[in-house]
Write an enzyme that holds these catalytic residues in place. Sequence first.
Site, PDB file in Angstrom:
ATOM      1  N   HIS A 295       0.853  -1.188   0.000  1.00  0.00           N
ATOM      2  CA  HIS A 295       0.000   0.000   0.000  1.00  0.00           C
ATOM      3  C   HIS A 295       0.889   1.238   0.000  1.00  0.00           C
ATOM      4  O   HIS A 295       1.903   1.294   0.693  1.00  0.00           O
ATOM      5  CB  HIS A 295      -0.911   0.012   1.231  1.00  0.00           C
ATOM      6  CG  HIS A 295      -2.078   0.938   1.084  1.00  0.00           C
ATOM      7  ND1 HIS A 295      -1.969   2.299   1.249  1.00  0.00           N
ATOM      8  CD2 HIS A 295      -3.380   0.701   0.763  1.00  0.00           C
ATOM      9  CE1 HIS A 295      -3.152   2.861   1.050  1.00  0.00           C
ATOM     10  NE2 HIS A 295      -4.023   1.906   0.755  1.00  0.00           N
ATOM     11  N   HIS A 296       0.525   2.228  -0.821  1.00  0.00           N
ATOM     12  CA  HIS A 296       1.383   3.403  -0.993  1.00  0.00           C
ATOM     13  C   HIS A 296       1.535   4.202   0.301  1.00  0.00           C
ATOM     14  O   HIS A 296       2.468   4.998   0.451  1.00  0.00           O
ATOM     15  CB  HIS A 296       0.838   4.308  -2.104  1.00  0.00           C
ATOM     16  CG  HIS A 296       1.906   5.004  -2.893  1.00  0.00           C
ATOM     17  ND1 HIS A 296       2.935   5.700  -2.299  1.00  0.00           N
ATOM     18  CD2 HIS A 296       2.114   5.110  -4.228  1.00  0.00           C
ATOM     19  CE1 HIS A 296       3.715   6.216  -3.230  1.00  0.00           C
ATOM     20  NE2 HIS A 296       3.257   5.857  -4.408  1.00  0.00           N
ATOM     21  N   SER A 297       0.636   4.011   1.246  1.00  0.00           N
ATOM     22  CA  SER A 297       0.772   4.711   2.529  1.00  0.00           C
ATOM     23  C   SER A 297       1.991   4.212   3.298  1.00  0.00           C
ATOM     24  O   SER A 297       2.497   4.897   4.198  1.00  0.00           O
ATOM     25  CB  SER A 297      -0.489   4.509   3.378  1.00  0.00           C
ATOM     26  OG  SER A 297      -0.706   3.129   3.629  1.00  0.00           O
TER      27      SER A 297
END
Length: 481
Positions: free
Chosen positions: A141-143
């Site tokens: 996940h890009h977070s």
Amino acid sequence: MAMEKPMISGEVPVSPFSRLFSMPGLDCFNIVTIGFKHEANPSAFVEGLKNTLLNHPRFSSILETGVGGKKAKWIPTKVKAEDHVVVPDIDPTIQNPDQFLEDYTSNMVFSPIDMSKPLWEMHILNMKTSDAESFLVARFHHSLGDGMSLMSLLLACSRKASDPESLPTLVAPKKSKVTNVLWSLVARVWFIIRLMCNTFVEVFNFLLILCSVRDAATPLMEKPIATLSPNKFIHRVISLDDVKIVKNAMNMTVNDVILGMVQAGLSRYLSQKYDSETNSKLKRSLENVSLRAAVFFNLRSNKKIEDLAKMMAKLSTSRWGNSIGYVMIPLWMRSENDIFEYIRRAKTIMDRKKLSLEPLFSYVLLKLTVEIFGSKGGKQALRNLAMRIFGRSTIILSNVAGPSEEISLFDHQISYVAASVSGFPQALIVHITSYVNKVIINLGVDLDVIPDPHHLCDHMVEALQMMKSAAEEKCSADLNV
């Protein structure tokens, strides 16, 4: 008004970009494909993850996005490596393994992910393609972090193939030596003046773009932005030596050549689309096409791989996450007889962008949006700002430099590393990675808009070959003078 619950020890607030990448409708993932030179051993990966990635605080935490006005935060949890490693059964007699890898990666992107666990997973594929003997396809996940963070993390988990006890290294930027103090002072003052002027002009243009209409309708912008989403991911491995031949002949950088190649490939692709158009109302000239690209910049200072290795050994902490800004650049869409013109245009615009604070301004703008509007209103304000940014651009461009030497991951020697992102409301995402003497072109496309991504990639590769031929002719002519 309800009081906000204080964070418990170990909990960490979520950064503005991490909030952006976890919003509904903009749920972004980094997709990493690593090819290996030999068959993969799943047990070795499970054990390796237990000693490295599971010790990293972000990869052993759950993302709580925040509801009811609460702040988004990372909550530490216990992680079992086996829950994040998938080994699918693959038919050994598969007809087209390269196509299978593309389909598998594209399908994995849109499979649901369990939000009650840390937001990452790895799939091990024991199958041979034209580029590797086995694969690790990972979804983060890009977070959790940006491309540079993940590349640094990969290197911290790896070791040199030539020396299994040593950490790999990234190529450090060259620093000019000061030979004259007075000249150095004058150069610094001139640098500051140019930085201030470029920043004023580029930030002003950035704000104008946010207030303007979206790019003109092209075969890359034939759907409303709300429905755009890459659903097909392909990659192509080419030679870094070919890029360097052009770089040396033009006395420019690798990034200049790569951007020039992308612009030339897109121009050739659009020109062919317009030439084959039978509807006179849709037929147009490239000279009337105006396209923009959102380009991401790494804002963190160069971090040593040793720092991340120590973090995963629980010996220290290190700054982590999404530390990126972005700029908006106009793409040169023309049918040029001089193939080098695409590179010159790329260098001119990127030199201005690099000598400005536009990337930092864009990061601060997102951060202030969250802080000014608060946790509850900040989400909608952040979403509106993000949709406005991506609605004013046609494609996303990004590149990450990999190691210049052979490395192995958990005793598996790597053949190449490909990466892309999903979740952005764009019809085309171009992501470039490098590994030793290879460059990997990664395209994420919306098939409803670009039904022939391999054809588009062919145009980019052909453009590079044209540049290489022209560079060799130029070098030969210079030698004969």
